[in-house]
Design an enzyme around this catalytic site. Structure first.
Site, PDB file in Angstrom:
ATOM      1  N   LYS A 116     -17.682 -12.575   7.706  1.00 38.51           N
ATOM      2  CA  LYS A 116     -17.037 -11.587   7.242  1.00 38.51           C
ATOM      3  C   LYS A 116     -17.168 -12.350   5.709  1.00 38.51           C
ATOM      4  O   LYS A 116     -15.635 -12.625   5.365  1.00 38.51           O
ATOM      5  CB  LYS A 116     -15.774 -11.718   7.786  1.00 38.51           C
ATOM      6  CG  LYS A 116     -15.742 -10.178   6.618  1.00 38.51           C
ATOM      7  CD  LYS A 116     -14.316  -9.541   7.265  1.00 38.51           C
ATOM      8  CE  LYS A 116     -13.601  -8.390   6.070  1.00 38.51           C
ATOM      9  NZ  LYS A 116     -12.171  -7.714   6.662  1.00 38.51           N
ATOM     10  N   ARG A 165       1.127  -1.267  -0.016  1.00 35.94           N
ATOM     11  CA  ARG A 165       0.001   0.259  -0.178  1.00 35.94           C
ATOM     12  C   ARG A 165       1.083   1.117  -0.320  1.00 35.94           C
ATOM     13  O   ARG A 165       0.872   2.012  -0.549  1.00 35.94           O
ATOM     14  CB  ARG A 165      -0.664   0.489   0.908  1.00 35.94           C
ATOM     15  CG  ARG A 165      -1.911  -0.835   1.776  1.00 35.94           C
ATOM     16  CD  ARG A 165      -3.530  -1.274   0.546  1.00 35.94           C
ATOM     17  NE  ARG A 165      -3.988  -2.411   0.801  1.00 35.94           N
ATOM     18  CZ  ARG A 165      -3.749  -3.970   0.343  1.00 35.94           C
ATOM     19  NH1 ARG A 165      -2.987  -3.616  -0.910  1.00 35.94           N
ATOM     20  NH2 ARG A 165      -4.747  -4.731   0.637  1.00 35.94           N
ATOM     21  N   ARG A 188      -9.242  -1.761   1.845  1.00 37.39           N
ATOM     22  CA  ARG A 188      -9.366  -1.004   0.473  1.00 37.39           C
ATOM     23  C   ARG A 188     -10.062  -0.576   0.338  1.00 37.39           C
ATOM     24  O   ARG A 188      -9.338   0.978  -0.012  1.00 37.39           O
ATOM     25  CB  ARG A 188      -8.653  -1.931  -0.772  1.00 37.39           C
ATOM     26  CG  ARG A 188      -7.064  -2.768  -0.788  1.00 37.39           C
ATOM     27  CD  ARG A 188      -7.285  -4.130  -1.314  1.00 37.39           C
ATOM     28  NE  ARG A 188      -7.941  -4.931  -1.177  1.00 37.39           N
ATOM     29  CZ  ARG A 188      -7.912  -6.679  -1.469  1.00 37.39           C
ATOM     30  NH1 ARG A 188      -7.501  -5.469  -2.973  1.00 37.39           N
ATOM     31  NH2 ARG A 188      -9.169  -6.883  -1.317  1.00 37.39           N
ATOM     32  N   SER A 241     -16.688  -4.675   6.298  1.00 31.76           N
ATOM     33  CA  SER A 241     -15.729  -4.538   6.826  1.00 31.76           C
ATOM     34  C   SER A 241     -14.415  -3.836   6.205  1.00 31.76           C
ATOM     35  O   SER A 241     -13.632  -5.511   5.608  1.00 31.76           O
ATOM     36  CB  SER A 241     -15.959  -6.347   7.711  1.00 31.76           C
ATOM     37  OG  SER A 241     -14.440  -6.635   8.274  1.00 31.76           O
ATOM     38  N   SER A 301     -14.453  -5.820   1.036  1.00 30.29           N
ATOM     39  CA  SER A 301     -14.101  -5.596  -0.384  1.00 30.29           C
ATOM     40  C   SER A 301     -13.282  -6.122  -1.899  1.00 30.29           C
ATOM     41  O   SER A 301     -13.895  -6.113  -2.378  1.00 30.29           O
ATOM     42  CB  SER A 301     -13.992  -3.603   0.244  1.00 30.29           C
ATOM     43  OG  SER A 301     -12.364  -3.413   0.248  1.00 30.29           O
ATOM     44  N   GLY A 302     -12.369  -6.865  -1.079  1.00 36.43           N
ATOM     45  CA  GLY A 302     -12.222  -8.210  -2.040  1.00 36.43           C
ATOM     46  C   GLY A 302     -11.672  -7.532  -3.439  1.00 36.43           C
ATOM     47  O   GLY A 302     -11.600  -7.924  -4.480  1.00 36.43           O
ATOM     48  N   GLY A 303     -11.497  -5.795  -3.637  1.00 36.46           N
ATOM     49  CA  GLY A 303     -10.452  -5.459  -4.704  1.00 36.46           C
ATOM     50  C   GLY A 303     -11.503  -4.626  -5.488  1.00 36.46           C
ATOM     51  O   GLY A 303     -11.352  -4.203  -6.810  1.00 36.46           O
ATOM     52  N   GLU A 359     -14.063 -15.470   8.616  1.00 38.87           N
ATOM     53  CA  GLU A 359     -14.203 -14.798   7.127  1.00 38.87           C
ATOM     54  C   GLU A 359     -13.454 -15.982   5.951  1.00 38.87           C
ATOM     55  O   GLU A 359     -12.498 -16.329   5.675  1.00 38.87           O
ATOM     56  CB  GLU A 359     -13.132 -13.667   7.082  1.00 38.87           C
ATOM     57  CG  GLU A 359     -13.197 -13.253   5.800  1.00 38.87           C
ATOM     58  CD  GLU A 359     -12.006 -11.697   5.590  1.00 38.87           C
ATOM     59  OE1 GLU A 359     -11.201 -11.746   7.009  1.00 38.87           O
ATOM     60  OE2 GLU A 359     -11.828 -11.011   4.428  1.00 38.87           O
TER      61      GLU A 359
HETATM   62  P1  13P Z   1     -10.305  -5.916   1.439  1.00 42.33           P
HETATM   63  O1  13P Z   1     -12.287  -5.028   2.152  1.00 42.33           O
HETATM   64  O2  13P Z   1      -9.102  -4.674   0.869  1.00 42.33           O
HETATM   65  O3  13P Z   1     -11.243  -7.031   1.173  1.00 42.33           O
HETATM   66  O4  13P Z   1      -9.855  -6.226   3.027  1.00 42.33           O
HETATM   67  C1  13P Z   1     -10.885  -6.509   4.392  1.00 42.33           C
HETATM   68  C2  13P Z   1     -10.229  -7.547   4.829  1.00 42.33           C
HETATM   69  O5  13P Z   1     -10.025  -8.350   6.369  1.00 42.33           O
HETATM   70  C3  13P Z   1      -9.008  -9.441   3.853  1.00 42.33           C
HETATM   71  O6  13P Z   1      -9.380 -10.087   4.908  1.00 42.33           O
END
Ligand code: 13P
Length: 341
Positions: free
Chosen positions: A222, A32, A294, A291, A263-265, A177
């Site tokens: 999550k 980042r 990014r 949660s 958010s996953g990208g 998650e």
């Molecule tokens: P992102 O929202 O960037 O995918 O990250 C969330 C997260 O905690 C991934 O483990």
């Protein structure tokens, strides 16, 4: 601070609030910082996170909890205040990432299992003493030509359940998650394929949680949203929202108090739009919130750029994104509100 698992879990998904995932490992935060040409030193990592946690408007109104990396849980702000104390002073709950990352799973080419169970009981005891009241463990499932396999899904679900039971034994709420990747390779899968895989993953995870005697009332799920791969992306906001709700209704017991998406990208605005569409006009058994890592931080990190004189700009960017996602958690976000910034 309240100490019942059920109360902590409910507070984590309070209406209009969501979780800030600021638990980037040392390797991830370096990536980042590379985007703004900033060296990843302990002080720079501290300065960046201190900027976020001191954004009072966002922290007090929109953020229920913050997921931290081990280093951050132990760090103090420039004036000596513990970062954990900045978070609790804002009325948010400190949490901690406890997994040790996804490692190759022998016999399963291209698949991983998340490690970190050995010694976890002792680590959780220490994390509780340091102020953490919830934890996170991420299992990773990639969609490829002939993956995922059931063997890999089961190994990850089993580890998630072992982790969740250990958390609850230590008075810590587990965030469970299981991430079906949107941005893995080749990333060409359809929305339907993501729905099929996410359904199998969540069914397997809740089977394992039941076998491990995890109390569903004292955990947060999550998940990924049901979405087509990053190199296929053309499903509409409504299609993603409908497929995600359908999948969750089929697989997640209503005893779970809340679901907080990663958010996953996805782009910042996509992640917000999808969450809002899911909350608008749906009668759901659980609270649905964010949660995000990014999608909550990208604008802030860019506006800050690693420069002291840009701290206020970074905080404004974080506040705006947090506010947009807070509205989305109530189904009240609209695109024209983005321009107000
Ligand atoms: P992102 O929202 O960037 O995918 O990250 C969330 C997260 O905690 C991934 O483990």
């Amino acid at each position: 601070m309240t100490e019942r698992l059920e109360d902590i879990a409910v507070a984590m998904v309070a209406r209009g609030k969501g979780i800030l995932a600021a638990d980037e490992s040392t390797g991830t935060i370096k990536k980042r910082f590379d985007t703004i040409g900033l060296e990843s030193t302990a002080d720079n990592r501290r300065d960046y996170r201190e900027m976020l946690f001191r954004t009072n408007e966002a922290m007090q109104d929109c953020i229920s909890g913050v997921i931290l990396f081990d280093e951050t849980l132990r760090q103090s702000a420039a004036d000596g205040t513990r970062l954990v104390d900045l978070i609790t002073a804002a009325g948010a709950i400190p949490g901690i990432k406890v997994d040790k990352g996804a490692k190759p799973l022998p016999g399963f080419p291209g698949e991983t299992v998340t490690e970190g169970l050995d010694g976890l009981n002792e680590r959780l005891q220490e994390y509780h003493e340091l102020g953490a009241r919830f934890a996170k463990w991420r299992g990773v499932i990639a969609i490829g030509e002939s993956t995922p396999t059931f063997g890999a899904i089961k190994a990850n679900a089993h580890a998630l359940a072992r982790y969740a039971a250990l958390c609850q034994a230590n008075k810590i709420v587990p965030i469970v998650e299981p991430e079906v990747l949107m941005d893995g390779e080749p990333g060409t899968h359809s929305l339907e394929r993501c729905e099929e895989v996410t359904t199998l993953v969540l069914n397997t995870v809740f089977d394992e949680l039941a076998d491990a005697r995890v109390r569903l009332e004292g955990m947060i799920l999550k998940p990924n949203m049901v979405i087509d791969g990053k190199n296929a992306r053309n499903a509409s906001v409504e299609a993603v929202a409908e497929a995600t709700i359908r999948t969750l209704k089929r697989t997640v017991p209503s005893a779970v108090p809340g679901i907080a998406f990663l958010s996953g990208g996805q782009s910042d605005e996509e992640a917000t739009a999808h969450l809002s569409a899911m909350n608008a006009g749906h009668d759901l058994p659980w609270n649905l919130t964010f949660s995000y890592g990014r999608a909550l931080q990208a604008a802030a990190i860019k506006a800050w750029g690693g420069k002291k004189e840009n701290v206020a700009a970074g905080q404004r960017a974080f506040s705006h994104r947090a506010k947009m996602n807070s509205l989305a958690a109530c189904g009240d976000w609209r695109k024209d509100l983005e321009q107000a910034a």
